[in-house]
Each structure stands twice: as C-alpha cells, then as structure tokens.
Design a protein around this motif. Structure first.
Motif, PDB file in Angstrom:
ATOM      1  N   THR A 244      94.633 -54.625  -4.338  1.00 43.68           N
ATOM      2  CA  THR A 244      94.263 -55.823  -3.601  1.00 43.68           C
ATOM      3  C   THR A 244      94.810 -55.740  -2.183  1.00 43.68           C
ATOM      4  O   THR A 244      95.746 -54.987  -1.912  1.00 43.68           O
ATOM      5  N   TYR A 245      94.212 -56.488  -1.274  1.00 42.86           N
ATOM      6  CA  TYR A 245      94.828 -56.718   0.038  1.00 42.86           C
ATOM      7  C   TYR A 245      94.813 -58.212   0.309  1.00 42.86           C
ATOM      8  O   TYR A 245      93.896 -58.911  -0.090  1.00 42.86           O
ATOM      9  N   ILE A 246      95.884 -58.711   0.974  1.00 46.93           N
ATOM     10  CA  ILE A 246      96.155 -60.147   1.008  1.00 46.93           C
ATOM     11  C   ILE A 246      96.709 -60.560   2.364  1.00 46.93           C
ATOM     12  O   ILE A 246      97.621 -59.928   2.887  1.00 46.93           O
ATOM     13  N   ALA A 247      96.204 -61.663   2.895  1.00 45.50           N
ATOM     14  CA  ALA A 247      96.753 -62.273   4.109  1.00 45.50           C
ATOM     15  C   ALA A 247      97.566 -63.507   3.730  1.00 45.50           C
ATOM     16  O   ALA A 247      97.064 -64.402   3.060  1.00 45.50           O
ATOM     17  N   HIS A 248      98.843 -63.534   4.150  1.00 46.87           N
ATOM     18  CA  HIS A 248      99.732 -64.667   3.892  1.00 46.87           C
ATOM     19  C   HIS A 248     100.150 -65.294   5.219  1.00 46.87           C
ATOM     20  O   HIS A 248     100.961 -64.722   5.951  1.00 46.87           O
ATOM     21  N   ALA A 249      99.634 -66.459   5.541  1.00 48.72           N
ATOM     22  CA  ALA A 249     100.043 -67.161   6.762  1.00 48.72           C
ATOM     23  C   ALA A 249     101.254 -68.050   6.482  1.00 48.72           C
ATOM     24  O   ALA A 249     101.513 -68.429   5.339  1.00 48.72           O
ATOM     25  N   CYS A 250     101.989 -68.371   7.538  1.00 45.70           N
ATOM     26  CA  CYS A 250     103.148 -69.258   7.438  1.00 45.70           C
ATOM     27  C   CYS A 250     103.118 -70.263   8.584  1.00 45.70           C
ATOM     28  O   CYS A 250     102.474 -70.046   9.610  1.00 45.70           O
ATOM     29  N   GLY A 280      98.402 -66.597  -0.740  1.00 46.16           N
ATOM     30  CA  GLY A 280      97.645 -65.795   0.203  1.00 46.16           C
ATOM     31  C   GLY A 280      96.159 -65.858  -0.073  1.00 46.16           C
ATOM     32  O   GLY A 280      95.696 -66.454  -1.049  1.00 46.16           O
ATOM     33  N   CYS A 281      95.404 -65.265   0.818  1.00 43.28           N
ATOM     34  CA  CYS A 281      93.966 -65.088   0.608  1.00 43.28           C
ATOM     35  C   CYS A 281      93.762 -63.626   0.262  1.00 43.28           C
ATOM     36  O   CYS A 281      93.952 -62.748   1.103  1.00 43.28           O
ATOM     37  N   ASP A 282      93.406 -63.364  -0.988  1.00 46.00           N
ATOM     38  CA  ASP A 282      93.380 -61.979  -1.486  1.00 46.00           C
ATOM     39  C   ASP A 282      91.968 -61.506  -1.760  1.00 46.00           C
ATOM     40  O   ASP A 282      91.125 -62.268  -2.222  1.00 46.00           O
ATOM     41  N   PHE A 283      91.739 -60.232  -1.459  1.00 47.90           N
ATOM     42  CA  PHE A 283      90.488 -59.588  -1.853  1.00 47.90           C
ATOM     43  C   PHE A 283      90.849 -58.456  -2.808  1.00 47.90           C
ATOM     44  O   PHE A 283      91.319 -57.400  -2.399  1.00 47.90           O
ATOM     45  N   ALA A 284      90.658 -58.721  -4.093  1.00 50.06           N
ATOM     46  CA  ALA A 284      90.921 -57.743  -5.148  1.00 50.06           C
ATOM     47  C   ALA A 284      89.604 -57.471  -5.856  1.00 50.06           C
ATOM     48  O   ALA A 284      89.013 -58.385  -6.442  1.00 50.06           O
TER      49      ALA A 284
END
Length: 424
Positions: A244-250, A280-284
């Motif tokens: 998977t790849y994931i964007a985690h904002a704070c 996060g917003c993940d694309f797996a």
C-alpha cells in the motif's frame, strides 16, 4: 532497496541528551541519483544512520545500561531530568551495523534483516534515515517530482513490513532547537510520524521516561507519556503478500511532542481528535478490489517474488514546484515493462488509479471510514510538507498490537464489506 533519487536542571548540572563516546559512529555510505526530466542523472554519496530508538543507552560516565530491553533503570532514570542528564546515546561502529542490527549497504543498495542474533542480544527490526552529511538528514522536496526505488520483498512473509517513507523531521534531528539535545541527526534523533508514537525513548532532547509502560510479554520497547507527531508520506508498506501507499496529513507543520488528546490515542478514544490523520488516505490494490495485481508468481501483474521498480509521482495543479498537490500517482516497472497502477474495482465508485482528494472521499464513504484525511487538510496539507522538505526513512518491522492485519489480512478482524479484505 536501491535508491534513485525542556526540563530545567538544578544548580550547575548539565541536563542534556548526551552523545556517547564509547563506540565511534561509522555511518555506512549509500549512493543515490538525482535525475532531470531530460534523462541525465548525477550520483550523490549519502549516508545511513540508525534511529536513536535502537541505539545503546548507557550511563554517561561508563558502560552501564540506562535502558535494557523494555525498561529504564530507576537508578539513573527516576524522572525525566535525571535520566536526560545521566544517560547517553552511543554510536554504531562498522562491524555492528551488520552483526548486531542486520543492516548492510553496498553501492546504491540497502539490505535490512528482521532478526539478527548479535553478540549481546537478539535484535528485532530496524529503522534508518538518509543523511546528506555527518550531522544533517537529507531533505527531499518532492512536489512536481517523482521518487523511484527498486525493492525486493520476496523474503518478507505476511505479518512483516518492509517500509520506505518520508516524515517531516528537523534536518539536524532537533540539535539546534532543543538545548538538551547533544546527539542530533548523527545519532538518529528526532523521529516522528503520523501515528504520534509513544515508544520513542527520546523526544525533544529529553528521555520519554514519564509514565513509561514496558512492552508486554518481554517484548522490546514500551510506551511513555509523550508521543511524537508529524506529517508522513508512506511510499511503500509491503511484504510479498500485499502493499500500500498512504498519505497522512497533520494539523501541525513541524515535529510536535504531544500528550493527551492531541496524540489521538486509541486507548482514550481520541483517534480522530488528535493532530494527525492516523488512518491516512491509502491506495492498496488488494483492498481496492484487485486481488490479482500484486503477489507471488507470474499470475500477478506485479510479481512480488522478483525485484520491482516503484515510481511515485507528486502532481501539482499547475505543473510547478510551487503548486498545490492534487494527485499522487503510482507506476511499476518489472521485466522491462511499465505497469500502470491497479484501479478501484467496486461498483458505484469511479475506477480511480491514484490518490486524489476525490478518491479519498469516495473510497472512505464506500468503506464507511472516517474522513480524517479531509479534516486534517487533505492533499494540499500534504503538499505543503512535501514542499518544505521531508526525511527519507527505511524500516523493517512486525506489529505486536495488530499483527499487520491492516496490511495483508482482514482488518478489523470481525469486519465485513468493502475495504475489510486487505490481503490474502
């Protein structure tokens, strides 16, 4: 992986996170390449340093341990200020990178080993950062660029995670910002991520000894009162079963020591009240409904039994380095062929093949997930961090709490419906 691209102290006592001198630090070299769109590439010699959490912590004047397996020694660490002033982080010499921690470099390659039977103890996993010099992490500003690496995950079974990702750490590891930090990037200080981990032994140059709870069943590590939060962009969380790849904002734009609600701890019911988007917003691919995209053997589009080149592109709204991030696109290269990313494979949802804000909204609605991604600023916030610069992290780990089910199995275990199945 082959890469391309303060608590005050009384009287005159020095209260500091000391850099030990018992073992000389010998950072391994690794070569990366910076390439232009025209195809010309320039090699850069960088270095690897080990996260401070794995390093030997001993009394500053001798070789007596301040921390052993999962507990602080109360003689030296009865409180934060005493522990900070009495204990030191030490170096890793040339022999122990491989013999103790299972870490090797050769040219542009890095190899991480999960279990290493060292001369003094059994080491489990590792986490390393890329340095541009002896005292500074290399900062990557990735907006309007792509980052490419080769990876071989063929030896990683389910339950394990070989990861490559970026976090918004201080370039010097907090050396200049926190007077109590005398170790800095050279000794792998300053780690943070979107999970706001409490297991960090040092945060902001101070020992995280307050309310320390040792890990259960004699496992290494534990958790302290404080956590360490920051933006996180995960390019690769994977084993040979799933990826998977994931964007985690704070909501914070620098490494931030948290406590209480701001940490977003599950135990207190504050997961979505903290400063970071932990989901996060993940694309797996598997989770998105394409179970034949990634896996072992020639029947999969991406064969995890062989090395693969992973390309991640950070697309801005105006095609410039100063634009807003609007898309994180993924491609693979294997056997000389470019393989486009898999597509979302659920009725009623567009066939997205990349991370966008629309993808995040639609897929979280379908899965019934909280859209903390949007609440924390979405891709625009992530893009600002990518613009400011982030540190490259590479790690090998397992998961004593959720057993990596979120990566390669059904999670939650008693769940049902779209998005629960994340691997075989």
């Amino acid at each position: 992986m082959k890469l391309f691209l303060i608590v005050s102290c009384l009287f005159s006592t020095i209260c500091a996170q000391h850099a030990g001198t018992n073992i000389p630090e010998a950072a391994p070299q690794i070569t990366i390449e910076k390439c232009s769109s025209g195809g010309s590439c320039q090699q850069e010699v960088s270095f690897i340093t080990l996260d401070s959490n794995w390093r030997w912590i001993h009394h500053v004047d001798d070789s007596v341990n301040c921390f052993t397996v999962n507990e602080w020694d109360q003689q030296f660490c009865p409180d934060v200020s005493t522990c900070t002033s009495e204990c030191a982080l030490d170096g890793v010499d040339q022999a122990n990178w491989s013999a103790t921690f299972g870490i090797q470099t050769s040219g542009s390659e890095l190899s991480l080993k999960f279990i290493t039977e060292g001369p003094f103890f059994e080491n489990e996993g590792s986490r390393v950062f890329l340095l541009e010099s002896e005292t500074k992490y290399k900062m990557f500003s990735l907006l309007n660029k792509e980052f490419t690496f080769d990876v071989d995950a063929s030896q990683l079974d389910c339950g394990l995670n070989g990861a490559l990702y970026f976090v918004e750490m201080e370039q010097d590891g907090g050396l200049s910002k926190y007077p109590t930090n005398e170790a800095g990037a050279k000794f792998g200080t300053g780690y943070c991520d979107a999970q706001c981990p409490h297991d960090m032994k040092w945060i902001n140059g101070e020992a995280n000894v307050q309310d320390w709870v040792p890990a259960e069943n004699g496992e290494p590590g534990g958790n302290g009162h404080f956590g360490s939060c920051c933006m996180e962009m995960e390019l690769w969380q994977a084993n040979r079963k799933s990826q998977t790849y994931i964007a985690h904002a704070c909501e914070v734009n620098e490494p931030t020591r948290c406590e209480g609600q701001d940490c977003g701890d599950d135990a207190s019911g504050d997961r979505y009240n903290g400063v970071c988007d932990k989901d996060g917003c993940d694309f797996a691919s598997y989770r998105m409904g394409d179970t034949s995209f990634f896996g072992e053997g020639s029947s999969f589009q991406v064969d995890s039994s062989k090395p693969v080149t992973v390309v991640t592109q950070f697309i801005t709204d105006n095609g410039s380095d100063e634009g807003d991030l609007v898309e994180i696109r993924r491609k693979y290269v294997q056997n000389g062929q470019v393989i486009e990313n898999s597509k979302v494979n659920f009725d009623g949802v567009s066939d997205y093949d990349s991370i966008t804000d629309d993808f995040c909204t639609d897929i979280k609605d379908l899965f019934g997930d909280v859209n903390d991604h949007q609440k924390k600023g979405g891709l625009k916030a992530m893009g600002e961090a990518l613009k400011r610069g982030m540190v490259l992290v590479m790690s090998m780990r397992d998961d004593h709490e959720s057993y990596m089910l979120w990566l390669d199995s059904n999670y939650p275990e008693d769940g049902s419906g779209p998005g629960v199945e994340r691997g075989p």
